[in-house]
Design an enzyme around this catalytic site. Structure first.
Site, PDB file in Angstrom:
ATOM      1  CG  HIS A   1      -2.017  -1.029   1.130  1.00 26.56           C
ATOM      2  ND1 HIS A   1      -3.313  -0.724   0.802  1.00 26.56           N
ATOM      3  CD2 HIS A   1      -1.991  -2.370   1.306  1.00 26.56           C
ATOM      4  CE1 HIS A   1      -4.049  -1.832   0.803  1.00 26.56           C
ATOM      5  NE2 HIS A   1      -3.270  -2.846   1.110  1.00 26.56           N
TER       6      HIS A   1
ATOM      7  CG  ASP B   1       0.373   9.456   0.031  1.00 28.92           C
ATOM      8  OD1 ASP B   1       0.313   8.269   0.404  1.00 28.92           O
ATOM      9  OD2 ASP B   1      -0.292  10.370   0.544  1.00 28.92           O
TER      10      ASP B   1
HETATM   11  C1  G6P Z   1      -0.811   3.552   5.697  1.00 27.93           C
HETATM   12  C2  G6P Z   1      -0.281   2.135   5.595  1.00 27.93           C
HETATM   13  C3  G6P Z   1      -1.205   1.149   6.285  1.00 27.93           C
HETATM   14  C4  G6P Z   1      -1.495   1.613   7.689  1.00 27.93           C
HETATM   15  C5  G6P Z   1      -2.073   3.033   7.667  1.00 27.93           C
HETATM   16  C6  G6P Z   1      -2.328   3.578   9.090  1.00 27.93           C
HETATM   17  O1  G6P Z   1      -1.929   3.706   4.898  1.00 27.93           O
HETATM   18  O2  G6P Z   1      -0.075   1.765   4.250  1.00 27.93           O
HETATM   19  O3  G6P Z   1      -0.617  -0.131   6.347  1.00 27.93           O
HETATM   20  O4  G6P Z   1      -2.393   0.737   8.319  1.00 27.93           O
HETATM   21  O5  G6P Z   1      -1.143   3.890   7.028  1.00 27.93           O
HETATM   22  O6  G6P Z   1      -1.205   3.481   9.877  1.00 27.93           O
HETATM   23  P1  G6P Z   1      -1.132   2.560  11.186  1.00 27.93           P
HETATM   24  O7  G6P Z   1       0.335   2.524  11.497  1.00 27.93           O
HETATM   25  O8  G6P Z   1      -1.939   3.304  12.189  1.00 27.93           O
HETATM   26  O9  G6P Z   1      -1.704   1.204  10.868  1.00 27.93           O
END
Ligand code: G6P
Length: 487
Positions: free
Chosen positions: A175, A382
């Site tokens: 992602h 991003d």
């Molecule tokens: C990004 C990453 C995700 C992640 C999200 C939120 O979009 O690609 O894998 O879950 O951020 O971050 P966190 O560390 O809170 O899961």
């Protein structure tokens, strides 16, 4: 609204992602699970229900017990989905999540905007947690399933799952961007990470460039051979392709059309004094360019092209990874900057920047997209950026201007946005100025095309195209049985 038949010929589906599709709500006696909001969950949940699948993910709390391991990890059903929670200890989180995932991989993969930290003491727990996810996924896969692993935290899992569940087809989706080979080369464990990913049959990225970066790194540092889009490795053919993620466009469009959302947008506009609104919505993350956006706005105020009587910058910063030092530093810098701008430019009771350090409930978020005249999405780097797409989906009125960084994956699709270079402050303030002055005709023309793009390519189409590719993946020995005529 979408096809729930799902690709995969009825094989069970196992999704592995660090976050679960549910979260804890309420307290004490009223504590319960609720389905998490967000496009990824809404896209995958129907397929998971249909295919009797399981979602393996972290249960969201830190257990203090060392080796709590698989306790608190009994699978349960919620909303027609089977959930297999992973219990992670405080020590796991410090090394696997905050450490290796977010202080090593996150900065490295985002062009090293901060210096990535390479610590052996994080690497081994990172491996260990990936191994535990893989074990849980292999158990859930039984004799064989389509297993879909998500994101940078779990890059070692595909090879580990293959080892434990050879009958499964394995997909991986990243992602975030995959960095150019020369940046990736710094990683002391680069071969192991690549070999982890090469356990998959299909490796998906947001952009062709990320797929190409990965494929080149794999050919450079492992025995994989092939082209930018296909690799041969360990007797298997692996596809590396772009699958640009999207949003639940229809759901956002419907919320935007509800009276209550319109009412909230009007209340917001009024509470900001009927001024023109420039909006920013981001996780508080140093990749997002919140700081340069503030500088561009400050530049407009300084040069008199904007005044706090007429324009306000509304910045929503959603708390994220607060115990990582770089995130805490960014918060401090941003808040000092907001204070400085307001101290210098507030006028007649009007603050120049309306700043929120918290998330909004989804309807309020959609209402703020609707209230905005200009949406600024200015990340330094991003993978995709879904805020930019959500803004377009929310503009059922076909108005509003999107100013978008050319370094967001979304810039490859949202061509009618005003594209900016976030490193060029003069260029950004000029774009902001132009956005505020743009004629209604031009705004509508651009927004109509943007909306067409996000409604044609929604998150259901994304999930379906990935799972269809996975369902037709050739798998084991695919490189050894080429027809003779092609030899
Ligand atoms: C990004 C990453 C995700 C992640 C999200 C939120 O979009 O690609 O894998 O879950 O951020 O971050 P966190 O560390 O809170 O899961």
């Amino acid at each position: 609204m979408h096809d729930e038949s799902g690709a995969g010929g009825g094989r069970p589906l196992v999704v592995v992602a660090n976050r679960m599709p549910v979260r804890r709500a309420g307290e004490g006696d009223t504590a319960h699970w609720e389905t998490s909001p967000g496009g990824l969950v809404s896209a995958i949940a129907p397929v998971l229900r249909e295919r009797r699948g399981t979602w393996v993910g972290w249960n969201g709390t830190a257990s203090d017990e060392v080796g709590a391991g698989d306790a608190a990890a009994d699978a349960f059903e919620h909303d027609g989905m089977r959930i297999r929670p992973m219990a992670l200890t405080r020590a796991d989180l410090d090394s696997f999540y905050y450490g290796f995932s977010n202080e090593t991989l996150w900065p490295l993969y985002h062009d090293a905007i901060r210096f990535p930290r390479f610590h052996r003491r994080w690497w081994w727990p990172f491996r260990d947690v990936n191994e535990r996810y893989a074990r849980a996924a292999a158990e859930a896969a039984g004799d064989g399933a389509d297993v879909w692993v998500h994101d940078y935290q779990l890059q070692l899992a595909p090879a580990m799952i293959r080892e434990q569940s050879p009958g499964s087809r394995i997909g991986f989706f990243l992602h975030i961007p995959f960095p150019p080979e020369e940046l990736f080369a710094k990683m002391p464990w680069r071969r192991q990470v690549l070999e982890g990913l090469l356990g998959a049959d299909v490796i998906g990225f947001h952009t062709k460039l990320s797929a190409q970066n990965f494929s080149r790194a794999a050919r450079q540092f492992t025995t994989a051979r092939g082209s930018d889009s296909h690799l041969e490795y360990d007797g298997r053919r692996i596809a590396c392709k772009a699958f640009p993620i999207s949003i639940d466009t229809g759901a956002i469009d419907s919320i935007a059309r509800e009276d209550e959302t319109g009412r909230r947008a009007a209340v917001l506009r009024e509470s900001l004094g009927g001024r023109r609104i420039i909006l920013g919505v981001d996780r508080m993350d140093y990749t997002k360019g919140i700081d340069v956006r503030l500088r561009a706005f400050e530049d407009m105020l300084e040069t008199g092209r904007a005044s706090a009587d007429e324009v306000v910058l509304m910045q929503v910063a959603v708390p994220s990874r607060e115990s990582v030092g770089d995130y805490a530093d960014l918060r401090r810098t941003v808040e000092e900057h907001v204070g400085r701008i307001n101290g210098r430019f507030a006028s007649g009771g009007n603050a120049a920047v309306y700043y929120l350090y918290r998330g909004l409930d989804f309807r309020d978020l959609v209402a703020s997209y609707m209230a905005a005249d200009v949406m600024m999405v200015t990340p330094f780097r991003d993978g995709m950026n879904l805020v930019a797409k959500e803004f377009c989906a929310a503009r059922a009125d076909e108005d509003g201007v999107l100013v978008l960084s050319e370094f967001a994956g979304a810039a490859l699709e949202l061509l009618q946005a005003m594209l900016v270079n976030p490193y060029d402050i003069d260029g950004m303030s000029a774009a902001l100025d132009r956005a505020l002055r743009m004629s209604e005709d031009e705004r509508r023309r651009r927004m109509r095309t943007l909306r067409r793009t996000v409604s044609r390519h929604d998150v259901y189409r994304w999930a379906d195209s990935f799972l269809t590719e996975l369902a037709t993946a050739p798998g084991k020995d695919s490189t050894r049985h080429e027809p003779a005529a092609r030899a």
